[in-house]
Design a protein around this motif. Structure first.
Motif, PDB file in Angstrom:
ATOM      1  N   ILE A 153       0.927  -1.156  -0.051  1.00 17.49           N
ATOM      2  CA  ILE A 153      -0.026   0.011   0.007  1.00 17.49           C
ATOM      3  C   ILE A 153       0.952   1.345  -0.162  1.00 17.49           C
ATOM      4  CG2 ILE A 153      -1.654   1.359   1.282  1.00 17.49           C
ATOM      5  CD1 ILE A 153      -2.805  -1.353   2.133  1.00 17.49           C
ATOM      6  N   ALA A 154       1.830   1.143   0.916  1.00 16.94           N
ATOM      7  CA  ALA A 154       2.824   2.352   0.842  1.00 16.94           C
ATOM      8  C   ALA A 154       3.343   2.697  -0.576  1.00 16.94           C
ATOM      9  CB  ALA A 154       3.885   2.229   1.865  1.00 16.94           C
ATOM     10  N   ARG A 155       3.715   1.441  -1.293  1.00 16.42           N
ATOM     11  CA  ARG A 155       4.271   1.729  -2.624  1.00 16.42           C
ATOM     12  C   ARG A 155       3.411   2.231  -3.594  1.00 16.42           C
ATOM     13  NH1 ARG A 155       7.156  -3.051  -0.857  1.00 16.42           N
ATOM     14  NH2 ARG A 155       5.708  -4.642  -1.812  1.00 16.42           N
ATOM     15  N   THR A 156       2.144   1.969  -3.323  1.00 16.24           N
ATOM     16  CA  THR A 156       1.303   2.667  -4.385  1.00 16.24           C
ATOM     17  C   THR A 156       1.216   4.049  -4.239  1.00 16.24           C
ATOM     18  OG1 THR A 156      -0.638   2.555  -2.843  1.00 16.24           O
ATOM     19  CG2 THR A 156      -0.462   0.460  -4.147  1.00 16.24           C
ATOM     20  N   GLN A 160       2.402   7.316  -7.063  1.00 18.68           N
ATOM     21  CA  GLN A 160       1.798   8.375  -7.414  1.00 18.68           C
ATOM     22  C   GLN A 160       2.521   9.710  -7.098  1.00 18.68           C
ATOM     23  OE1 GLN A 160      -1.677   7.069  -5.269  1.00 18.68           O
ATOM     24  NE2 GLN A 160      -2.957   7.651  -7.150  1.00 18.68           N
ATOM     25  N   ARG A 161       3.730   9.434  -6.446  1.00 19.52           N
ATOM     26  CA  ARG A 161       4.580  10.576  -6.063  1.00 19.52           C
ATOM     27  C   ARG A 161       3.824  11.299  -4.684  1.00 19.52           C
ATOM     28  NH1 ARG A 161       8.824  10.973  -9.262  1.00 19.52           N
ATOM     29  NH2 ARG A 161       9.290  13.166  -8.319  1.00 19.52           N
ATOM     30  N   ASP A 162       3.019  10.669  -4.038  1.00 18.00           N
ATOM     31  CA  ASP A 162       2.335  11.053  -2.936  1.00 18.00           C
ATOM     32  C   ASP A 162       3.343  10.763  -1.780  1.00 18.00           C
ATOM     33  OD1 ASP A 162       0.685  11.761  -0.844  1.00 18.00           O
ATOM     34  OD2 ASP A 162      -1.189  10.914  -1.535  1.00 18.00           O
ATOM     35  N   TRP A 163       4.356  11.467  -1.553  1.00 13.43           N
ATOM     36  CA  TRP A 163       5.185  11.085  -0.583  1.00 13.43           C
ATOM     37  C   TRP A 163       4.852  11.129   0.909  1.00 13.43           C
ATOM     38  CZ3 TRP A 163       8.286   8.778  -3.715  1.00 13.43           C
ATOM     39  CH2 TRP A 163       8.542   9.208  -4.994  1.00 13.43           C
ATOM     40  N   GLN A 164       4.076  12.057   1.193  1.00 10.24           N
ATOM     41  CA  GLN A 164       3.484  12.452   2.558  1.00 10.24           C
ATOM     42  C   GLN A 164       2.748  11.217   2.863  1.00 10.24           C
ATOM     43  OE1 GLN A 164       4.900  14.950   4.316  1.00 10.24           O
ATOM     44  NE2 GLN A 164       4.133  13.437   6.075  1.00 10.24           N
ATOM     45  N   SER A 165       1.743  10.837   1.978  1.00  7.50           N
ATOM     46  CA  SER A 165       0.772   9.580   2.386  1.00  7.50           C
ATOM     47  C   SER A 165       1.687   8.293   2.456  1.00  7.50           C
ATOM     48  CB  SER A 165      -0.175   9.417   1.182  1.00  7.50           C
ATOM     49  OG  SER A 165      -1.215  10.379   1.166  1.00  7.50           O
ATOM     50  N   ALA A 166       2.722   8.193   1.516  1.00  4.86           N
ATOM     51  CA  ALA A 166       3.759   7.215   1.560  1.00  4.86           C
ATOM     52  C   ALA A 166       4.528   7.291   3.034  1.00  4.86           C
ATOM     53  CB  ALA A 166       4.746   7.053   0.348  1.00  4.86           C
ATOM     54  N   PRO A 185      14.000  -3.147   7.966  1.00  5.14           N
ATOM     55  CA  PRO A 185      15.103  -2.327   7.342  1.00  5.14           C
ATOM     56  C   PRO A 185      14.725  -1.781   5.710  1.00  5.14           C
ATOM     57  CG  PRO A 185      16.182  -4.315   7.932  1.00  5.14           C
ATOM     58  CD  PRO A 185      14.608  -4.584   8.220  1.00  5.14           C
ATOM     59  N   ARG A 186      13.935  -2.605   5.135  1.00  2.00           N
ATOM     60  CA  ARG A 186      13.294  -1.794   3.768  1.00  2.00           C
ATOM     61  C   ARG A 186      12.317  -0.621   4.316  1.00  2.00           C
ATOM     62  NH1 ARG A 186      14.146  -0.550  -1.049  1.00  2.00           N
ATOM     63  NH2 ARG A 186      15.179  -2.862  -1.427  1.00  2.00           N
ATOM     64  N   ALA A 187      11.477  -0.819   5.156  1.00  6.88           N
ATOM     65  CA  ALA A 187      10.593  -0.019   5.596  1.00  6.88           C
ATOM     66  C   ALA A 187      11.090   1.282   5.926  1.00  6.88           C
ATOM     67  CB  ALA A 187       9.626  -0.546   6.589  1.00  6.88           C
ATOM     68  N   GLU A 188      11.969   1.059   6.915  1.00  3.11           N
ATOM     69  CA  GLU A 188      12.814   2.271   7.408  1.00  3.11           C
ATOM     70  C   GLU A 188      13.600   3.199   6.232  1.00  3.11           C
ATOM     71  OE1 GLU A 188      12.695   3.775  10.184  1.00  3.11           O
ATOM     72  OE2 GLU A 188      12.647   2.052  11.724  1.00  3.11           O
ATOM     73  N   PHE A 189      14.280   2.069   5.379  1.00  2.00           N
ATOM     74  CA  PHE A 189      14.975   2.923   4.251  1.00  2.00           C
ATOM     75  C   PHE A 189      14.007   3.648   3.351  1.00  2.00           C
ATOM     76  CE2 PHE A 189      16.619   3.327   0.124  1.00  2.00           C
ATOM     77  CZ  PHE A 189      18.189   3.593   0.283  1.00  2.00           C
ATOM     78  N   SER A 190      12.832   3.059   2.892  1.00  2.40           N
ATOM     79  CA  SER A 190      11.943   3.696   2.173  1.00  2.40           C
ATOM     80  C   SER A 190      11.273   4.978   2.617  1.00  2.40           C
ATOM     81  CB  SER A 190      10.783   2.750   1.903  1.00  2.40           C
ATOM     82  OG  SER A 190      11.278   1.492   0.996  1.00  2.40           O
ATOM     83  N   ARG A 191      11.234   4.820   3.931  1.00  3.41           N
ATOM     84  CA  ARG A 191      10.474   6.093   4.855  1.00  3.41           C
ATOM     85  C   ARG A 191      11.576   7.174   4.516  1.00  3.41           C
ATOM     86  NH1 ARG A 191       9.060   6.851  10.926  1.00  3.41           N
ATOM     87  NH2 ARG A 191      11.024   5.741  11.350  1.00  3.41           N
ATOM     88  N   ALA A 192      12.899   6.889   4.872  1.00  2.94           N
ATOM     89  CA  ALA A 192      13.771   8.008   4.631  1.00  2.94           C
ATOM     90  C   ALA A 192      14.119   8.387   3.365  1.00  2.94           C
ATOM     91  CB  ALA A 192      15.251   7.319   5.250  1.00  2.94           C
ATOM     92  N   TRP A 193      13.876   7.596   2.353  1.00  4.88           N
ATOM     93  CA  TRP A 193      14.011   7.995   0.897  1.00  4.88           C
ATOM     94  C   TRP A 193      12.740   8.888   0.549  1.00  4.88           C
ATOM     95  CZ3 TRP A 193      17.511   8.044  -2.629  1.00  4.88           C
ATOM     96  CH2 TRP A 193      17.377   8.386  -3.869  1.00  4.88           C
ATOM     97  N   ASP A 194      11.647   8.668   1.112  1.00  5.11           N
ATOM     98  CA  ASP A 194      10.300   9.425   0.874  1.00  5.11           C
ATOM     99  C   ASP A 194      10.598  11.014   1.495  1.00  5.11           C
ATOM    100  OD1 ASP A 194       9.429   7.201  -0.661  1.00  5.11           O
ATOM    101  OD2 ASP A 194       8.185   6.427   0.627  1.00  5.11           O
ATOM    102  N   TYR A 195      11.101  10.864   2.739  1.00  7.02           N
ATOM    103  CA  TYR A 195      11.262  12.280   3.283  1.00  7.02           C
ATOM    104  C   TYR A 195      12.105  13.055   2.423  1.00  7.02           C
ATOM    105  CZ  TYR A 195       9.198  12.088   7.922  1.00  7.02           C
ATOM    106  OH  TYR A 195       8.140  12.006   9.007  1.00  7.02           O
ATOM    107  N   TYR A 196      13.197  12.405   1.717  1.00  5.66           N
ATOM    108  CA  TYR A 196      13.852  13.141   0.638  1.00  5.66           C
ATOM    109  C   TYR A 196      13.194  13.602  -0.444  1.00  5.66           C
ATOM    110  CZ  TYR A 196      17.214  13.248  -3.230  1.00  5.66           C
ATOM    111  OH  TYR A 196      17.851  13.433  -4.508  1.00  5.66           O
TER     112      TYR A 196
END
Length: 323
Positions: A153-156, A160-166, A185-196
């Protein structure tokens, strides 16, 4: 047919099972032969043919209890797989609905919901994917696949480039599934990347830094360290950039034959160049890279070019020799 299937000769096994369907009387054996004919077609990428035969299992053998019990749910599951492989979302949705109606507590329902959601995601329909994933969550709130569904769900939202929802989805996931160490680890990395990606670089820096501290041996640690190097490089803080690029290939990745390690070594040298430490750039980065016998030719060439640039740029009492 079975022997040819075991030998992975799917063309011949399809022919044998097809012949068995034709020659056998209406029976459990005939149904099994039709099922394996469909399986052989699936392996040969004849997805339309496979779907037809899987559907025939449901249509023809409802009066045979052994087939209903053994093959119907599996046939519906295989129909979803074949339909998705053939990019027929309509057929996949229909088979899924039959599976959910007929076997609400069966094995196929959650598996097919997951697959169909992934199919919509691949078709660049994130809202359709979320619809299936949300249905999964509603029907199977305690299923072992739920953590993977929530990540999907987060990846969807990322699609859409809806980073805040992700970010919100990953934050909720981390709080709820903190004991799922294989996916954390994948979830933590993805969250950091989406903040970027959301333009919140300070938050990203903190999260990537924490990631490296918590998961120093994870495969993504090198990517996180690389991001930190890029962050300081972009700020013009070339000393810290150089240090972090060094960590990518010296301490984090520990993979001297990887492209990431070679590129990090090059970027460390470039950082040294920008802080006008040409001797360091040559001695610690470009020269070792150019002389590395395991280094691919592409990276050797880049190192030699950068070495030449450093010789031209440095202050020297013998510039003709440098040139």
């Amino acid at each position: 047919g079975w022997c040819l299937w075991a030998d992975s000769n799917f063309v011949a096994s399809a022919s044998a099972f097809q012949a068995a369907v034709r020659e056998l009387p209406f029976s459990e054996d005939q149904a099994v032969a039709r099922f394996k004919w469909a399986d052989s077609q699936f392996m040969l990428d004849n997805f339309a043919g496979a779907i037809t035969n899987y559907q025939q299992i449901i249509a023809r053998y409802d009066s045979v209890p052994e087939i209903r019990d053994r093959l119907f749910e599996l046939a519906l599951y295989q129909t979803v797989r074949a339909a998705l492989a053939g990019k027929d979302l309509t057929a996949a949705s229909q088979a899924l609905q039959k599976s959910l109606d007929r076997y609400p507590n069966g094995f196929a329902g959650p598996q097919c919901l997951m697959l169909l959601g992934q199919g919509y995601a691949k078709k660049e329909d994130p809202e359709g994917a979320r619809r299936e994933f949300r249905l999964f969550e509603e029907r199977y709130p305690d299923h072992p696949l739920l953590p993977e569904v929530r990540l999907a769900i987060a990846r969807t939202y990322e699609r859409q480039r809806d980073w805040q929802s992700a970010i919100t989805q990953y934050t909720e996931w981390i709080e709820r599934f903190t004991n799922h160490i294989d996916k954390l680890p994948r979830a933590e990395f993805s969250r950091a990347w989406d903040y970027y990606m959301a333009g919140q670089q300070t938050n990203a820096l903190n999260l990537f830094t924490n990631f490296i501290a918590r998961f120093p041996t994870n495969d993504l640690a090198g990517e996180a360290q690389w991001w930190i190097g890029d962050y300081y490089f972009g700020l013009g803080d070339f000393k810290n950039a150089e240090m972090n690029y060094q960590l990518v290939y010296n301490q984090i990745t520990n993979r001297p034959a990887s492209d990431l390690a070679y590129e990090a070594q090059m970027m460390a040298g470039c950082s040294a160049m920008f802080r006008q430490s040409y001797a360091d750039a040559i001695r610690y980065y470009f020269l070792p890279l150019a002389n590395n016998t395991n280094c691919p030719a592409e990276w050797k060439d880049r190192a030699l070019l950068a070495w030449g640039d450093a010789l031209i740029s440095r202050d020297s009492t013998n510039k003709p020799a440098d040139f």
